[in-house]
Design a protein around this motif. Structure first.
Motif, short mmCIF file in Angstrom:
data_model
loop_
_atom_site.label_atom_id
_atom_site.label_comp_id
_atom_site.label_asym_id
_atom_site.label_seq_id
_atom_site.Cartn_x
_atom_site.Cartn_y
_atom_site.Cartn_z
N GLY A 1 -13.80 -10.09 2.46
CA GLY A 1 -12.78 -9.51 1.68
C GLY A 1 -12.32 -8.19 2.25
O GLY A 1 -13.36 -7.49 2.76
N ASP B 1 -12.79 -11.96 8.95
CA ASP B 1 -11.63 -12.51 8.82
C ASP B 1 -11.92 -14.09 9.09
O ASP B 1 -13.15 -14.18 8.97
N LEU C 1 -8.33 -11.79 -8.84
CA LEU C 1 -7.35 -13.06 -8.85
C LEU C 1 -6.86 -13.40 -7.49
O LEU C 1 -5.95 -14.09 -7.22
N HIS C 2 -7.35 -12.61 -6.42
CA HIS C 2 -6.70 -12.49 -4.92
C HIS C 2 -7.22 -13.78 -4.66
O HIS C 2 -8.27 -13.85 -4.33
N LYS D 1 0.73 -1.04 -0.05
CA LYS D 1 0.00 -0.04 -0.10
C LYS D 1 0.93 1.23 -0.15
O LYS D 1 0.57 2.50 -0.69
N VAL E 1 -9.30 -18.72 4.43
CA VAL E 1 -10.85 -19.13 5.10
C VAL E 1 -11.24 -20.60 4.88
O VAL E 1 -11.80 -21.14 5.58
N ILE F 1 -5.43 -15.44 -1.49
CA ILE F 1 -4.78 -15.68 -0.30
C ILE F 1 -5.54 -15.79 1.04
O ILE F 1 -5.74 -16.55 1.75
N ALA G 1 -18.26 -11.91 7.25
CA ALA G 1 -16.96 -12.06 8.22
C ALA G 1 -15.82 -11.33 7.86
O ALA G 1 -15.37 -11.41 6.50
CO1 B1M Z 1 -3.60 -6.68 -5.00
N1 B1M Z 1 -4.90 -5.17 -4.47
N2 B1M Z 1 -4.03 -6.09 -7.07
N3 B1M Z 1 -2.46 -8.13 -5.59
N4 B1M Z 1 -3.34 -6.68 -3.18
C1 B1M Z 1 -5.06 -4.96 -2.95
C2 B1M Z 1 -6.06 -5.76 -2.64
C3 B1M Z 1 -5.12 -3.45 -2.71
C4 B1M Z 1 -5.86 -3.00 -1.58
C5 B1M Z 1 -3.53 -3.01 -2.63
C6 B1M Z 1 -3.52 -1.50 -2.69
O1 B1M Z 1 -3.53 -0.82 -3.58
N5 B1M Z 1 -3.31 -0.72 -1.49
C7 B1M Z 1 -5.76 -2.99 -3.97
C8 B1M Z 1 -7.09 -2.91 -4.17
C9 B1M Z 1 -7.73 -1.37 -4.19
C10 B1M Z 1 -9.17 -1.29 -4.33
O2 B1M Z 1 -9.86 -2.12 -5.14
N6 B1M Z 1 -9.70 -0.41 -3.52
C11 B1M Z 1 -4.97 -4.01 -5.10
C12 B1M Z 1 -4.99 -3.93 -6.53
C13 B1M Z 1 -5.44 -2.53 -7.10
C14 B1M Z 1 -4.55 -4.84 -7.43
C15 B1M Z 1 -4.19 -4.80 -9.00
C16 B1M Z 1 -5.43 -3.94 -9.61
C17 B1M Z 1 -2.72 -4.31 -9.24
C18 B1M Z 1 -2.57 -3.98 -10.46
O3 B1M Z 1 -2.38 -4.84 -11.38
N7 B1M Z 1 -2.24 -2.60 -10.68
C19 B1M Z 1 -4.46 -6.42 -9.21
C20 B1M Z 1 -5.62 -6.99 -9.54
C21 B1M Z 1 -5.48 -8.39 -9.89
C22 B1M Z 1 -7.03 -8.87 -9.99
O4 B1M Z 1 -7.48 -9.40 -8.94
N8 B1M Z 1 -7.72 -8.91 -11.12
C23 B1M Z 1 -3.69 -6.94 -7.85
C24 B1M Z 1 -2.74 -7.93 -7.83
C25 B1M Z 1 -2.33 -8.47 -6.80
C26 B1M Z 1 -1.24 -9.73 -6.59
C27 B1M Z 1 -1.41 -10.65 -7.89
C28 B1M Z 1 0.15 -9.13 -6.78
C29 B1M Z 1 -1.35 -10.23 -5.25
C30 B1M Z 1 -2.49 -11.32 -5.03
C31 B1M Z 1 -1.77 -12.73 -4.91
C32 B1M Z 1 -2.87 -13.65 -4.41
O5 B1M Z 1 -3.89 -13.58 -4.03
N9 B1M Z 1 -2.59 -14.99 -4.84
C33 B1M Z 1 -1.90 -8.96 -4.52
C34 B1M Z 1 -1.85 -9.00 -3.31
C35 B1M Z 1 -1.22 -9.82 -2.51
C36 B1M Z 1 -2.63 -7.72 -2.56
C37 B1M Z 1 -2.50 -7.18 -1.14
C38 B1M Z 1 -1.13 -6.87 -0.94
C39 B1M Z 1 -2.62 -8.38 -0.06
C40 B1M Z 1 -3.75 -9.16 -0.04
C41 B1M Z 1 -3.75 -10.32 0.72
O6 B1M Z 1 -3.45 -11.45 0.35
N10 B1M Z 1 -4.11 -10.10 2.16
C42 B1M Z 1 -3.56 -6.43 -1.07
C43 B1M Z 1 -3.61 -5.06 -0.03
C44 B1M Z 1 -4.17 -5.29 1.15
O7 B1M Z 1 -4.82 -6.17 1.37
N11 B1M Z 1 -3.61 -4.58 2.17
C45 B1M Z 1 -4.12 -5.93 -2.61
C46 B1M Z 1 -3.73 -10.96 3.10
C47 B1M Z 1 -4.98 -11.67 3.39
C48 B1M Z 1 -4.66 -13.06 4.39
O8 B1M Z 1 -5.87 -10.92 3.55
O9 B1M Z 1 -7.37 -11.32 1.59
O10 B1M Z 1 -7.92 -9.50 3.03
P1 B1M Z 1 -7.43 -10.84 3.03
O11 B1M Z 1 -8.32 -11.98 3.65
C49 B1M Z 1 -8.69 -11.67 4.77
C50 B1M Z 1 -10.05 -11.11 5.05
O12 B1M Z 1 -10.28 -10.01 4.10
C51 B1M Z 1 -11.06 -12.07 5.15
O13 B1M Z 1 -10.35 -13.36 5.77
C52 B1M Z 1 -9.14 -13.24 5.29
C53 B1M Z 1 -8.18 -13.57 6.57
O14 B1M Z 1 -8.39 -13.13 7.66
N12 B1M Z 1 -11.48 -12.78 4.04
C54 B1M Z 1 -12.84 -13.47 4.09
C55 B1M Z 1 -11.34 -12.75 2.67
N13 B1M Z 1 -12.03 -13.47 1.94
C56 B1M Z 1 -13.13 -13.82 2.65
C57 B1M Z 1 -14.40 -14.58 2.39
C58 B1M Z 1 -15.19 -14.89 3.67
C59 B1M Z 1 -14.87 -14.20 4.71
C60 B1M Z 1 -13.66 -13.72 4.99
O15 B1M Z 1 -16.41 -15.64 3.26
C61 B1M Z 1 -16.38 -16.16 2.25
#
Ligand code: B1M
Length: 210
Positions: free
Chosen positions: A178, A197, A100-101, A53, A108, A103, A195
């Protein structure tokens, strides 16, 4: 604790060999999988998120960090699954179309398996039709939708509507999650639950399938 910090550091550095080694050592030392996940892996990935970020990390580094996280998750996944002996129901989980996210979705899924659910992973970039097909095929009671992008959040509503429109999936409940989601948003699209997390997702799934 230092051992968890070392694991978090290995994730942040994208060192998949080290993340595997440390995880294996912790497992061999009798540490619970959930503890490894919550104390080492998730905090490590949180730092990666914050650095991404702040433009302190870029996409290739984030992908390498994700690979290190997956390497560790491969070791603890069977333990998380074994932890839940009673099968509580079937959940299809996937990241919505255009997104495509995976992780968070994978975490979950693993936690749900750990909580005793049978989990069908539909993958990423999943179209509504595929969610319906998978829900029918597995006779799922619950569909879990994940979205990480503000641009893909609205797709969740399309999936919910499509499930409701099909007679054989109209009673399937939908939970959503998410980083950009909120309870208010979930309510506004007609989701059965939200949820914030992975741990709360397990509690919610149990509650929804009571
Ligand atoms: Co992306 N990405 N990304 N990315 N990425 C974010 C989400 C972003 C916030 C980063 C930023 O700019 N600050 C931003 C979104 C902005 C927005 O929409 N407002 C972003 C962007 C813009 C993009 C691209 C567009 C970048 C680009 O190409 N210019 C692109 C989009 C691709 C696409 O999806 N079409 C992109 C690409 C990528 C990577 C491929 C590089 C990689 C993904 C790798 C992968 O997943 N295999 C990536 C990553 C890793 C991230 C960040 C850094 C980390 C996400 C993550 O894995 N977090 C993210 C920044 C951030 O979140 N701070 C970001 C760790 C994970 C454990 O947390 O996924 O939130 P999270 O899941 C949590 C909860 O949300 C919840 O439980 C989980 C565990 O506690 N949860 C659920 C999730 N799903 C759930 C479902 C449930 C319940 C709970 O019930 C069904």
């Amino acid at each position: 604790m230092a051992k968890y910090q070392d694991l978090a550091d290995a994730i942040i550095a994208g060192d998949n060999i080290k993340s595997k080694e440390i995880t294996q050592k912790l497992v061999d030392g009798g540490v619970q999988a959930v503890e490894i996940l919550n104390e080492g892996l998730v905090p490590g990935m949180d730092v990666v998120g914050a650095k991404f970020k702040a433009n302190e990390m870029y996409i290739p580094e984030v992908l390498i960090a994700a690979r290190a996280m997956h390497a560790a998750m491969d070791i603890i996944k069977p333990m998380l699954s074994d932890a839940g002996a009673v099968m509580r129901g079937t959940v299809v989980i996937g990241t919505v179309q255009g997104d495509l996210h995976d992780i968070g979705k994978n975490l979950v899924g693993m936690m749900l398996e750990g909580g005793g659910f049978t989990v069908v992973d539909a993958g990423v970039d999943v179209a509504s039709e595929k969610f319906i097909e998978q829900a029918k095929g597995s006779k799922a009671q619950l569909v879990g939708l994940s979205a990480l992008l503000t641009t893909t959040m609205p797709v969740m509503k399309d999936v919910i509507n499509a499930l409701k429109a099909d007679p054989s999936t109209k009673n399937v409940k939908v939970m959503v999650g998410g980083a950009p989601l909120t309870q208010e948003y979930a309510d506004s699209i007609g989701a059965a639950g939200y949820a914030p997390d992975a741990s709360s997702a397990v509690d919610l799934a149990k509650q929804l399938l009571l």
